[in-house]
Motif scaffolding. Structure first.
Motif, mmCIF file in Angstrom:
data_model
loop_
_atom_site.group_PDB
_atom_site.id
_atom_site.type_symbol
_atom_site.label_atom_id
_atom_site.label_comp_id
_atom_site.label_asym_id
_atom_site.label_seq_id
_atom_site.Cartn_x
_atom_site.Cartn_y
_atom_site.Cartn_z
ATOM 1 N N HIS A 27 0.828 -1.214 0.000
ATOM 2 C CA HIS A 27 0.000 0.000 0.000
ATOM 3 C C HIS A 27 0.858 1.259 0.000
ATOM 4 O O HIS A 27 0.668 2.162 -0.817
ATOM 5 C CB HIS A 27 -0.938 0.012 1.211
ATOM 6 N N THR A 28 1.827 1.317 0.908
ATOM 7 C CA THR A 28 2.637 2.530 0.994
ATOM 8 C C THR A 28 3.543 2.676 -0.227
ATOM 9 O O THR A 28 3.939 3.782 -0.570
ATOM 10 C CB THR A 28 3.505 2.539 2.271
ATOM 11 N N ARG A 53 2.429 6.326 -2.661
ATOM 12 C CA ARG A 53 3.580 6.843 -1.943
ATOM 13 C C ARG A 53 3.243 8.126 -1.190
ATOM 14 O O ARG A 53 3.709 8.352 -0.094
ATOM 15 C CB ARG A 53 4.698 7.094 -2.937
ATOM 16 N N SER A 71 -0.582 6.523 3.741
ATOM 17 C CA SER A 71 0.789 6.017 3.651
ATOM 18 C C SER A 71 1.713 6.783 4.576
ATOM 19 O O SER A 71 2.574 6.198 5.239
ATOM 20 C CB SER A 71 1.313 6.145 2.217
ATOM 21 N N ARG A 75 8.038 -1.889 0.742
ATOM 22 C CA ARG A 75 7.759 -0.573 0.184
ATOM 23 C C ARG A 75 8.899 -0.120 -0.732
ATOM 24 O O ARG A 75 8.663 0.285 -1.870
ATOM 25 C CB ARG A 75 7.574 0.444 1.309
#
Lengths: 324, 329
Positions: free
Chosen positions: A118-119, A123, A128, A208
């Motif tokens: 997700h992050t 971004r 996030s 990430r």
């Protein structure tokens, strides 16, 4: 494939022999075992008799060989402190540690990978940023502090969860499991979260950064240019390409979780190997320390082997190079 | 042009920076007709690739299309919602990237990548999509196509991988293909094969192709028309023979003069002095004026617009007219 496996197994055995020699030297350099075992009022003649009985008069190589031979038969001698076979002591504690480690790993992976994805994708999203800021806490707070804070909040203040112990366990032959009782599961939550939190943030941050890296590659741009859906791009192409480094780190971390759950087990008085090891260090209980060292090495070597096999399942290029 | 499949009008692309927006593409217009290959040439940083990226709707922040419009078969596509544009990509506009070694997902079998692309755009069963995948691989000249579906990208050579990339770009039968330096990363002998393949596919499918390259040799072999870009603008556009043979813009002439030729009896290649300005330092008037040997006072204040000369158009106040022996070299 099978020749590769044989080669890796031989390497693993070599590593284990080296670790066994290191473990053996513990006996030689960390004080005199006889002094540890007997009281002050035992005479010299009696000590010499004990020394001969224990085989401590034999040559170094003979002793070392005997240590390895016995280790191969799961015989690590008698604990100085508990006066019981080390193997039995560890066998009684191992399930507690493995169950705690398993729960912590599942927690770290099941939450860390989705959060990292997700992050990585969003971004600059508000969520996030919040997650990333929160993850700093997980990275920077020491484990014992997290444990104490959780105990304070959920046990002392809210009375939701127990603050120590394993709860009720069910015996399945040699294995005592806490997974099958309500109190066992409830007792597992706080220590598992405590132990897994750092790993979670590590996995999340790694996923990430790998996602950010992969999303910039040509094949992702080409996948977009082909009009694939975001879901296919993010999960089928991007996430899969992040997995090789992620699996490496997760493998190492699971090893660390199992081997170094000492602090968490101490905070929660979890009857696992970590607690046993701490007691062994306090008492200079060398047989336990040596066995623990060997066990840790076995765990790491095994996990490494599994990680290598997973690589080959993920990345066809590694399969190719292995075939040559 | 009524039969144009792709039509770009006054396209402006800006990049947001801390010191205000930078114009990377400054008002360019062109059309590509069905079955036509438009070559887009220019130095690195002239905005060729960015234009291609805009056509397929993949300009990423901080870049954005500030004004102008892009039409595909009459339908405006530059302002489509995200998911609508996704359906256009691949289905109506295909794109071929420069480096076949990095364009394919290294972990997925090429058959799966093809089938996935086909099924994203067409309601086909897996078996139908697989048949089409085999057909596509055969069409781009991959031997033993059915078996090669099971291969991963690293099992192909560079040229073969570019064929796979082309098959993927054509998987859903697009009307327009943007080919961004499709041969640059390949060996010379393989380049010729890929060019021949592109030419054949263009003819067979009647696609409109936007071919971005800095290789005039490629342009001469395959393009019908050519657009010369400089500093985010089109300085000359017209049929290939005209532009190469009788360039009107001094920049085009300089570009032609800097191509090595076996027949040339010049001892040295001519080069254009200086380099292309950075985006934040594009001079007033004609962007080429500091490097131009025919520069007029007017070129430094006023920006020239494209004006027609016979069949080509050039943006120059003092175009090269008639036959310049030096240019033909």
């Amino acid at each position: 494939m099978s020749s590769y496996l044989v080669r890796r197994l031989l390497e693993a055995i070599l590593v284990m022999v080296v670790v066994a020699i290191v473990a053996f030297t513990l006996f030689r350099f960390v004080g005199d075992p006889v002094n540890q075992m007997v009281g002050q009022d035992i005479g010299i003649a009696e000590r010499d008799r004990l020394r001969a009985e224990l085989g401590l008069d034999d040559g170094l190589l003979v002793q070392c060989g005997r240590f390895i031979w016995n280790a191969l038969h799961f015989d690590f001698g008698i604990s100085y402190k508990f006066r019981a076979p080390v193997t039995d002591l560890i066998a009684a504690r191992l399930p507690a540690t493995l169950e705690l480690s398993l729960a912590a790993s599942i927690f770290a992976i099941a939450a860390g990978i989705p959060l990292g994805v997700h992050t990585g994708i969003h971004r600059d999203g508000a969520l996030s940023r919040l997650i990333m800021a929160g993850s700093l806490i997980g990275v920077s707070l020491p484990t014992f502090l997290i444990g104490i804070l959780l105990i304070y909040l959920f046990s002392v203040t809210l009375h939701w969860l127990p603050s120590y112990g394993r709860g009720e366990v069910v015996s399945l032959g040699f294995w005592q499991t806490g997974f099958l009782t309500g109190s066992g599961l409830r007792a597992l939550i706080l220590p598992a979260v405590t132990l897994g939190l750092f790993q979670l943030t590590l996995v999340m941050r790694l996923v990430r950064s790998e996602m950010l890296e992969v999303l910039r590659t040509d094949y992702i741009r080409f996948a977009r240019a082909r009009g694939l859906t975001d879901r296919a791009i993010h999960f089928r192409h991007a996430l899969k390409n992040t997995l090789v480094p992620v699996v490496t780190i997760i493998g190492l971390q699971i090893g660390s979780i199992i081997a170094f759950s000492i602090i968490t087990e101490t905070v929660f008085q979890w009857p696992g190997m970590g607690l046993l090891f701490i007691q062994a260090v306090q008492n200079a209980d060398i047989p336990i320390m040596a066995a623990y060292l060997l066990l840790t090495a076995v765990i790491f070597v095994t996990i490494n082997l599994i990680v290598d096999l997973i690589y080959r399942a993920i990345d066809p290029r590694i399969r190719m190079s292995g075939r040559v | 042009m009524t039969d144009s499949v792709l039509s770009v009008r006054d396209l402006v692309i800006e990049f947001a920076t801390r010191r205000g927006p930078l114009r990377a593409i400054d008002g360019i217009s062109f059309d590509i007709a069905k079955g036509e290959v438009l070559g887009v040439v220019g130095e690195s940083g002239a905005g060729k690739s960015l234009t291609g990226t805009a056509v397929i709707g993949l300009v990423e922040p901080p870049g954005r299309i500030a004004s102008g419009e892009i039409r595909l078969a009459g339908r405006r596509i530059d302002n489509l919602p995200r998911d609508e544009m996704r359906k256009v990509r691949g289905k109506q506009i295909g794109m071929i990237f420069q480096d076949p070694l990095t364009s394919l997902d290294p972990l997925m079998k090429i058959g799966d990548q093809l089938i996935e692309t086909i099924r994203t755009h067409a309601a086909m069963t897996w078996a139908q999509a697989r048949d089409r995948a085999v057909f596509l691989l055969e069409e781009v000249g991959i031997p033993a196509a059915a078996e090669r579906l099971m291969a991963h990208p690293h099992e192909f050579s560079g040229g073969m991988r570019q064929r796979v990339v082309i098959a993927l770009a054509l998987a859903a039968g697009p009307d327009v293909v943007v080919a961004d330096e499709p041969t640059t990363a390949l060996d010379v002998s393989v380049q010729a094969q890929i060019i021949a393949l592109l030419r054949r596919l263009t003819r067979d499918h009647g696609m409109a192709v936007m071919l971005i390259t800095h290789d005039m040799g490629v342009i001469a072999q395959i393009a019908d028309r050519v657009a010369v870009m400089y500093a985010g603008r089109i300085v000359e556009i017209g049929p290939v023979r005209e532009v190469i043979g009788r360039p009107h813009h001094p920049y085009t002439a300089g570009l032609m003069g800097s191509i090595p030729s076996l027949r040339s009896d010049h001892a040295r290649l001519r080069q254009i002095p200086g380099s292309m300005p950075r985006l934040d330092a594009i001079p007033q008037g004609c962007a080429f004026n500091p490097r131009c040997d025919r520069v007029l006072d007017r070129c430094r204040v006023e920006r020239p617009q494209l004006a027609s000369f016979d069949r080509t158009a050039a943006a120059c106040f003092d175009p090269i007219l008639g036959h310049d022996a030096e240019v033909r070299a």
